[in-house]
Design a protein around this motif. Sequence first.
Motif, PDB file in Angstrom:
ATOM      1  N   GLY A  56       0.811  -1.228   0.000  1.00  0.00           N
ATOM      2  CA  GLY A  56       0.000   0.000   0.000  1.00  0.00           C
ATOM      3  C   GLY A  56       0.838   1.268   0.000  1.00  0.00           C
ATOM      4  O   GLY A  56       1.782   1.426  -0.786  1.00  0.00           O
ATOM      5  N   ILE A 101       9.190  -1.957   4.987  1.00  0.00           N
ATOM      6  CA  ILE A 101       8.619  -0.666   5.369  1.00  0.00           C
ATOM      7  C   ILE A 101       7.182  -0.921   5.781  1.00  0.00           C
ATOM      8  O   ILE A 101       6.384  -1.432   4.983  1.00  0.00           O
ATOM      9  CB  ILE A 101       8.668   0.340   4.206  1.00  0.00           C
ATOM     10  CG1 ILE A 101      10.104   0.463   3.666  1.00  0.00           C
ATOM     11  CG2 ILE A 101       8.160   1.714   4.655  1.00  0.00           C
ATOM     12  CD1 ILE A 101      10.223   1.424   2.491  1.00  0.00           C
ATOM     13  N   GLU A 241      -9.370   5.291  -1.551  1.00  0.00           N
ATOM     14  CA  GLU A 241      -9.735   4.613  -0.306  1.00  0.00           C
ATOM     15  C   GLU A 241     -10.679   5.416   0.567  1.00  0.00           C
ATOM     16  O   GLU A 241     -11.485   4.836   1.275  1.00  0.00           O
ATOM     17  CB  GLU A 241      -8.499   4.163   0.489  1.00  0.00           C
ATOM     18  CG  GLU A 241      -7.669   5.248   1.100  1.00  0.00           C
ATOM     19  CD  GLU A 241      -6.466   4.692   1.858  1.00  0.00           C
ATOM     20  OE1 GLU A 241      -6.578   3.644   2.490  1.00  0.00           O
ATOM     21  OE2 GLU A 241      -5.406   5.342   1.807  1.00  0.00           O
ATOM     22  N   VAL A 354      -3.519  -4.761   8.398  1.00  0.00           N
ATOM     23  CA  VAL A 354      -4.077  -5.907   7.695  1.00  0.00           C
ATOM     24  C   VAL A 354      -3.319  -7.150   8.133  1.00  0.00           C
ATOM     25  O   VAL A 354      -2.236  -7.444   7.619  1.00  0.00           O
ATOM     26  CB  VAL A 354      -4.003  -5.707   6.160  1.00  0.00           C
ATOM     27  CG1 VAL A 354      -4.697  -6.841   5.442  1.00  0.00           C
ATOM     28  CG2 VAL A 354      -4.660  -4.378   5.774  1.00  0.00           C
TER      29      VAL A 354
END
Length: 357
Positions: A56, A101, A241, A354
């Motif tokens: 993401g 990251i 989003e 997530v």
Amino acid sequence: EKGTYPHYMLKEIDEQPLVVRRIIQEYQNEAGELEINADILEAMNEADRIYIIAAGTSYHAGLVGKHFIEKMAQIPVEVHVSSEFGYNMPLLSEKPLFIFITQSGETADSRAVLVHIKELGYNALTITNVAGSTLSREADYTLLLHAGPEIAVASTKAYTAQMAVLAILADVTARSKGLMQNLDLVKELGIVANGMEVLCDAKEEMEEIAWQYLTTTRNAFFIGRGLDYFVGLEGSLKLKEISYIQAEGFAGGELKHGTIALIEDGTPVIALATQEHVNLSIRGNVKEVAARGANPCIISMKGLEADDDRYVIPVVNELLSPLVSVIPLQLISYYAALHRDCDVDKPRNLAKSVTVE
Ligand code: F6R
């Protein structure tokens, strides 16, 4: 707590200048020089190739980080989406170093890669906002973002913090290799923090842009070249989003290879122009979409601006421009979501971290 702010996202956007200043302090030694833990520096110096793994927004920070590390420290870098790494595993170099990251430090897709590469016996560095998180504990080394808790699902201050820490890592590594750096990173990041402040004060203008371009549209495009392309990817992710507008970010040069077919009367095209060497070509792309009816919104950097630019951001070092140019995109997404009655801090179908693959 969010205090006087209506949403965590807006608060976290506003915190960005402070976070950049805090990062400088946290990575500065008593002499005022930037410093990185010696073991991490050694791992950087031993690596013949770096593999950045992220998902993401953190993946988007990784794309910019690759640019920093290759330009400053001259180590080849690959950036991979964590969920794909297992299936599309690249041929590894002899001495790889993995950099994860992750804002939360809990992303399952990234953790799966970490577990796998540890089994193979490779070293891992995690860049995260959460000390003691799973990916921090399971990696050999950690660099912290010092961004403070990020509550809004849409990541904002973690993204800019990730890029600031990656710039510091690249700069310190370069110096340890004796590579001459023609930028004083402490000073340049100070200028970035000031530029961020100017943008955080430009909320009314950003709300107007959101109103003008994004209130009723079905879709939106973000274009850029070089570093601006990566920021456009992040801008489009932010917009989709939280406002549920179908958005796509792509390289200006790719327009003619397909996407231009989607341009209709009034399609918003947000173009970034902060990189001198591609200023003319990105403006050429804007002309191409405008000729097909698009509604272009150019956000440029002072010194590179033209008459019909919609907003001009303050000058910062070109290499560090993503830290500043993303802020208008964050704010535009925020106001677009607000105008469309979306739940800004808790968009549908999304979780903050997530933890399933
Ligand atoms: C976007 C967003 C997500 C995260 C992604 C990775 O605003 O928040 O795309 O960036 O789920 O999360 P971390 O960085 O916690 O590994």
